[in-house]
Design a protein around this motif. Sequence first.
Motif, mmCIF file in Angstrom:
data_model
loop_
_atom_site.group_PDB
_atom_site.id
_atom_site.type_symbol
_atom_site.label_atom_id
_atom_site.label_comp_id
_atom_site.label_asym_id
_atom_site.label_seq_id
_atom_site.Cartn_x
_atom_site.Cartn_y
_atom_site.Cartn_z
ATOM 1 N N PRO A 29 0.825 -1.208 0.000
ATOM 2 C CA PRO A 29 0.000 0.000 0.000
ATOM 3 C C PRO A 29 0.860 1.260 0.000
ATOM 4 O O PRO A 29 2.011 1.235 0.460
ATOM 5 N N PRO A 30 0.324 2.361 -0.507
ATOM 6 C CA PRO A 30 1.097 3.610 -0.596
ATOM 7 C C PRO A 30 1.707 4.052 0.730
ATOM 8 O O PRO A 30 2.849 4.519 0.762
ATOM 9 N N LEU A 33 4.682 2.034 1.391
ATOM 10 C CA LEU A 33 5.758 2.385 0.463
ATOM 11 C C LEU A 33 6.509 3.626 0.936
ATOM 12 O O LEU A 33 7.733 3.723 0.808
ATOM 13 N N LEU A 34 5.769 4.577 1.508
ATOM 14 C CA LEU A 34 6.404 5.782 2.041
ATOM 15 C C LEU A 34 7.368 5.427 3.174
ATOM 16 O O LEU A 34 8.466 5.977 3.267
ATOM 17 N N VAL A 35 6.943 4.507 4.020
ATOM 18 C CA VAL A 35 7.800 4.068 5.123
ATOM 19 C C VAL A 35 9.068 3.404 4.581
ATOM 20 O O VAL A 35 10.184 3.688 5.034
ATOM 21 N N SER A 186 3.030 -11.012 3.141
ATOM 22 C CA SER A 186 2.128 -9.922 3.497
ATOM 23 C C SER A 186 2.806 -8.606 3.156
ATOM 24 O O SER A 186 4.026 -8.528 3.039
ATOM 25 N N ALA A 187 2.029 -7.553 3.010
ATOM 26 C CA ALA A 187 2.594 -6.251 2.646
ATOM 27 C C ALA A 187 3.615 -5.789 3.682
ATOM 28 O O ALA A 187 4.706 -5.324 3.340
ATOM 29 N N LYS A 188 3.268 -5.942 4.952
ATOM 30 C CA LYS A 188 4.204 -5.539 5.995
ATOM 31 C C LYS A 188 5.455 -6.414 5.967
ATOM 32 O O LYS A 188 6.569 -5.930 6.177
ATOM 33 N N GLY A 189 5.262 -7.697 5.718
ATOM 34 C CA GLY A 189 6.401 -8.595 5.635
ATOM 35 C C GLY A 189 7.316 -8.238 4.489
ATOM 36 O O GLY A 189 8.540 -8.306 4.606
#
Length: 352
Positions: A29-30, A33-35, A186-189
């Motif tokens: 997620p955007p 991505l910023l992080v 996962s996205a966080k992963g």
Amino acid sequence: MSRPQDANRSFFPFGNPFRMISPKGTKIPPQLLLVLHAFEATLEERLKKLIPKSKDEILSFPWMTLAMQTLCESHNDIKTLITELEVPVCDWEDKWIDVYFDISVKLLDICNAFSSELSRLNRGQLLLQCALHNLESSSSEQYERACSSLDGWNELIGSGNPRIEKCGSILDDLRESIDLPKDKKSAKGMVLMQAMYGVKVQTLFVCSVFAAAFSGSTKHMAVLDVADIYSWASTFKGLQNLVNEEIGGRFSGGRFTVLNELEVVNSTVKELYPIIQGVVDNIETESPAKIVGELGKAREKLSQGIDLLSKEVESFFYVVLTGRDALLSNLRSGATVTDSILEVNRDVQIVK
């Protein structure tokens, strides 16, 4: 230190670290991505700091101290990132945690190897200090004592350190599995794994440079091929090429050591030693007093460099150790700790 048997495991294991199952082709997620971009931008800035204005700065103690400082900062940032992503430790697989502890022991072992070599160099500079003290007198007895101290320096500095050799084999193991995983997590992963990859590259680079400098060999120098898709890849490649070429050039040029301050001390000792032995006619050489003064300045610079770098290596040791402790604490409060994890942790207690 006691260390468990090395296994063919990756530096940061990527074998399904999270139990969370996500559909194939998960996109980041955007906001995440910023992080990630912020993390990688900071990593690139740290790499830029290590690009010297002059090649003469490479492998000086100030440069090595800065390199270790940036490594501590990046590993601290990983811990902060894990907190920001709010990925519960209880969602991590036991196997991943087991491997994490095993790999962190390897990093602690590398730190201990570096500390061992710095302690050895410190003993050497104390011998130089003793020699300089004896050279303040003009008596033949004091000169003999100075010669004895310089003999001790030559013997110590010419010997190897088995712990540094073992450090090289650990780096070889860690270098074998450096690529990012191909599986979609996962996205966080995915964010965490990509951030860890960058820190892994930085860690292997810095530690391999240190190992080469301390061992006097390019045997364990890392040549890491980073894909251009990473925003920091170009900066890293430029840094790696510059440092590796300079180190290789110094060794091929027959230098005693690639460490700047150590090379200055050694060349001055070689010039002074025959004079105080009476082998060289003082009239045909520079004033002994002048050379003694140069050795005094070089020894002081070496001593200061050893002290500052030792503190940074110790800091990195505790960054890794506190990361282990934090993860273990979370496990104890929210999950069952496997016997293998506890076994690795007992080995770390020996390090402390």
